[in-house]
Design a protein around this motif. Sequence first.
Motif, PDB file in Angstrom:
ATOM      1  N   LYS A  35     -12.182  -6.859 -13.467  1.00 16.01           N
ATOM      2  CA  LYS A  35     -11.953  -6.711 -12.029  1.00 16.01           C
ATOM      3  C   LYS A  35     -11.953  -5.232 -11.667  1.00 16.01           C
ATOM      4  O   LYS A  35     -11.433  -4.405 -12.409  1.00 16.01           O
ATOM      5  CB  LYS A  35     -10.626  -7.349 -11.627  1.00 16.01           C
ATOM      6  CG  LYS A  35     -10.542  -8.840 -11.949  1.00 16.01           C
ATOM      7  CD  LYS A  35      -9.178  -9.393 -11.595  1.00 16.01           C
ATOM      8  CE  LYS A  35      -9.100 -10.881 -11.910  1.00 16.01           C
ATOM      9  NZ  LYS A  35      -9.037 -11.151 -13.352  1.00 16.01           N
ATOM     10  N   GLN A  37     -10.935  -1.684  -9.673  1.00 14.13           N
ATOM     11  CA  GLN A  37      -9.672  -1.061  -9.290  1.00 14.13           C
ATOM     12  C   GLN A  37      -8.605  -1.224 -10.359  1.00 14.13           C
ATOM     13  O   GLN A  37      -7.419  -1.238 -10.062  1.00 14.13           O
ATOM     14  CB  GLN A  37      -9.171  -1.612  -7.941  1.00 14.13           C
ATOM     15  CG  GLN A  37      -8.291  -0.646  -7.169  1.00 14.13           C
ATOM     16  CD  GLN A  37      -7.870  -1.212  -5.832  1.00 14.13           C
ATOM     17  OE1 GLN A  37      -8.678  -1.761  -5.096  1.00 14.13           O
ATOM     18  NE2 GLN A  37      -6.612  -1.098  -5.503  1.00 14.13           N
ATOM     19  N   THR A  38      -9.007  -1.364 -11.619  1.00 14.00           N
ATOM     20  CA  THR A  38      -8.018  -1.439 -12.689  1.00 14.00           C
ATOM     21  C   THR A  38      -7.244  -0.133 -12.788  1.00 14.00           C
ATOM     22  O   THR A  38      -6.037  -0.129 -12.985  1.00 14.00           O
ATOM     23  CB  THR A  38      -8.706  -1.730 -14.039  1.00 14.00           C
ATOM     24  OG1 THR A  38      -9.591  -2.832 -13.878  1.00 14.00           O
ATOM     25  CG2 THR A  38      -7.688  -2.071 -15.099  1.00 14.00           C
ATOM     26  N   ARG A  40      -5.551   3.122 -11.267  1.00 16.73           N
ATOM     27  CA  ARG A  40      -5.002   3.528  -9.980  1.00 16.73           C
ATOM     28  C   ARG A  40      -4.631   5.003  -9.943  1.00 16.73           C
ATOM     29  O   ARG A  40      -4.245   5.509  -8.913  1.00 16.73           O
ATOM     30  CB  ARG A  40      -3.769   2.686  -9.641  1.00 16.73           C
ATOM     31  CG  ARG A  40      -4.109   1.327  -9.064  1.00 16.73           C
ATOM     32  CD  ARG A  40      -2.863   0.650  -8.561  1.00 16.73           C
ATOM     33  NE  ARG A  40      -3.178  -0.635  -7.965  1.00 16.73           N
ATOM     34  CZ  ARG A  40      -2.296  -1.607  -7.793  1.00 16.73           C
ATOM     35  NH1 ARG A  40      -1.059  -1.438  -8.189  1.00 16.73           N
ATOM     36  NH2 ARG A  40      -2.644  -2.742  -7.226  1.00 16.73           N
ATOM     37  N   GLY A  70      -5.618   1.773  -0.665  1.00 19.32           N
ATOM     38  CA  GLY A  70      -7.035   1.953  -0.979  1.00 19.32           C
ATOM     39  C   GLY A  70      -7.536   3.324  -0.571  1.00 19.32           C
ATOM     40  O   GLY A  70      -8.305   3.960  -1.302  1.00 19.32           O
ATOM     41  N   MET A 195      -3.992  -8.106 -14.573  1.00 18.69           N
ATOM     42  CA  MET A 195      -5.381  -8.049 -14.107  1.00 18.69           C
ATOM     43  C   MET A 195      -6.251  -9.053 -14.859  1.00 18.69           C
ATOM     44  O   MET A 195      -7.128  -9.701 -14.283  1.00 18.69           O
ATOM     45  CB  MET A 195      -5.951  -6.640 -14.298  1.00 18.69           C
ATOM     46  CG  MET A 195      -5.284  -5.562 -13.470  1.00 18.69           C
ATOM     47  SD  MET A 195      -5.677  -5.639 -11.712  1.00 18.69           S
ATOM     48  CE  MET A 195      -7.387  -5.102 -11.708  1.00 18.69           C
ATOM     49  N   GLU A 201      -7.764 -12.273  -6.313  1.00 15.88           N
ATOM     50  CA  GLU A 201      -7.117 -11.480  -5.275  1.00 15.88           C
ATOM     51  C   GLU A 201      -5.737 -10.983  -5.671  1.00 15.88           C
ATOM     52  O   GLU A 201      -5.312  -9.910  -5.264  1.00 15.88           O
ATOM     53  CB  GLU A 201      -7.016 -12.302  -3.977  1.00 15.88           C
ATOM     54  CG  GLU A 201      -8.362 -12.568  -3.324  1.00 15.88           C
ATOM     55  CD  GLU A 201      -9.134 -11.272  -3.050  1.00 15.88           C
ATOM     56  OE1 GLU A 201      -8.520 -10.303  -2.567  1.00 15.88           O
ATOM     57  OE2 GLU A 201     -10.338 -11.232  -3.322  1.00 15.88           O
ATOM     58  N   HIS A 204      -4.720  -7.166  -7.199  1.00 15.66           N
ATOM     59  CA  HIS A 204      -4.796  -5.959  -6.390  1.00 15.66           C
ATOM     60  C   HIS A 204      -3.512  -5.709  -5.601  1.00 15.66           C
ATOM     61  O   HIS A 204      -3.270  -4.593  -5.154  1.00 15.66           O
ATOM     62  CB  HIS A 204      -6.003  -6.019  -5.471  1.00 15.66           C
ATOM     63  CG  HIS A 204      -7.291  -6.158  -6.221  1.00 15.66           C
ATOM     64  ND1 HIS A 204      -7.721  -5.218  -7.127  1.00 15.66           N
ATOM     65  CD2 HIS A 204      -8.209  -7.161  -6.255  1.00 15.66           C
ATOM     66  CE1 HIS A 204      -8.868  -5.618  -7.672  1.00 15.66           C
ATOM     67  NE2 HIS A 204      -9.166  -6.792  -7.163  1.00 15.66           N
ATOM     68  N   SER A 205      -2.682  -6.744  -5.428  1.00 13.87           N
ATOM     69  CA  SER A 205      -1.418  -6.566  -4.719  1.00 13.87           C
ATOM     70  C   SER A 205      -0.275  -6.259  -5.671  1.00 13.87           C
ATOM     71  O   SER A 205       0.856  -6.102  -5.244  1.00 13.87           O
ATOM     72  CB  SER A 205      -1.084  -7.834  -3.918  1.00 13.87           C
ATOM     73  OG  SER A 205      -0.697  -8.885  -4.776  1.00 13.87           O
ATOM     74  N   ARG A 276       1.495  -2.376   0.155  1.00  7.75           N
ATOM     75  CA  ARG A 276       0.398  -1.414   0.033  1.00  7.75           C
ATOM     76  C   ARG A 276       0.113  -0.663   1.318  1.00  7.75           C
ATOM     77  O   ARG A 276      -0.642   0.320   1.323  1.00  7.75           O
ATOM     78  CB  ARG A 276      -0.874  -2.116  -0.440  1.00  7.75           C
ATOM     79  CG  ARG A 276      -0.839  -2.545  -1.891  1.00  7.75           C
ATOM     80  CD  ARG A 276      -2.112  -3.251  -2.303  1.00  7.75           C
ATOM     81  NE  ARG A 276      -2.270  -4.541  -1.643  1.00  7.75           N
ATOM     82  CZ  ARG A 276      -3.337  -5.318  -1.743  1.00  7.75           C
ATOM     83  NH1 ARG A 276      -4.362  -4.925  -2.493  1.00  7.75           N
ATOM     84  NH2 ARG A 276      -3.400  -6.481  -1.126  1.00  7.75           N
TER      85      ARG A 276
END
Length: 289
Positions: A35, A37-38, A40, A70, A195, A201, A204-205, A276
Motif C-alpha cells: 500500500k 504511504q507506508t 510517513r 497528506g 498496513m 482504506e 491510512h487513518s 489527520r
Amino acid sequence: MKKVGFVCVYGRANAGKSTLINACLGFKLLPVSSKPQTTRDNVHAIYNDEDSQIVFVDTPGVFKPHGKLGSILLRDAENAKEGVDLIVYVIDCSEVPNFELAQKLAKQDIPVIIAYNKVDLVSAEIGENRLARYREFLPNAPVVRMSLKEKFGVEEVLNLMKEMLPEGEEIFPTDIVSDRPKEYIIQEMIREKCMRLLTAEVPHSIYVDIKTVEVTDIMEVYADIIVEKDSEKAIVIGKKGKMISDITRFSEQSISSYFGMPVHVSLLVKTIPDWRNQERYLRKFGFEE
C-alpha cells in the motif's frame, strides 16, 4: 578518507524506496507494504562499510495529498531533497510514465541516480522506451536497472553512490543503523503490520502511539492504535479479536528479531475522529505544519 554523505531516496508512492534502502542495509529497518504511504517521516538509515558511510533519507512517497496530514507528508518529501549530496530517484517502470518528478529534479543542481525498478514486470522494449523518455529530462543521470524483488541491481547502485559521494569524516558512529530512537522503530514495525494485514482504506487513518517501552530481561511494549472511526476500530480489533491478535503476534516477532530479545506487546485501539485534519493531534503525533 571514506566516501560519506546524505542520500535522498525520492520517488512516487510505492516505487520501492524503503525496499531499496533495506536491500542496501542488508536487513529490514524501514516499513514496506504493497500500500502507498507506508513511510510517513524522513527517516535516516545509516549504511556503513570499510570505505563509506551513506546516510539514507527515506521520504514519504509523492502522492496526491488528502487533508492536512497528506499535505504535511508531501511537503516533507519535497523538503528532504534540500541539503543532501545525492538523490536516488526510484522509478517503478511497470507504471505508466509520469514526468512531474523528473521535471522537478531537472531544475536543481544535486546529482541524481535513476534507480529503474521492477524491470522484471515489463518487456525490455516497453521498459527501455519508457526509460528513454525519463532520460530526456535527466540526460546526465546514470541509470541502474533493478528488480528489488529479485535483489537485482543492489550492489551496482551502492557502488555508484560511493563513486558519486564526496570524501569526508563519518557523520554518525559506525555501530548505529538509524538516528531514530528505539520507540520510533517499534512504532513503525507495529504500523507496518497494520498496513499489511488491514484493508485498503483503514491503514491510512492509523497512527501508533507508543506509551511506554520497558526493558529488563524482556521488552514490554505498550501502545495505542489510533483510528478515525468506530467502524475502523471494529476492523482493527476483528471478529472475536482475531485481527488485533494477529497484529500483536507479528509485531512481537519482528521487534524480537530486530532487538534480539523476548518481546511482549500490549495494544489498545482508540478512536479519535478525523485526527489527520486536527492541528492538536498532528502536533501531538509529531507532524508539524
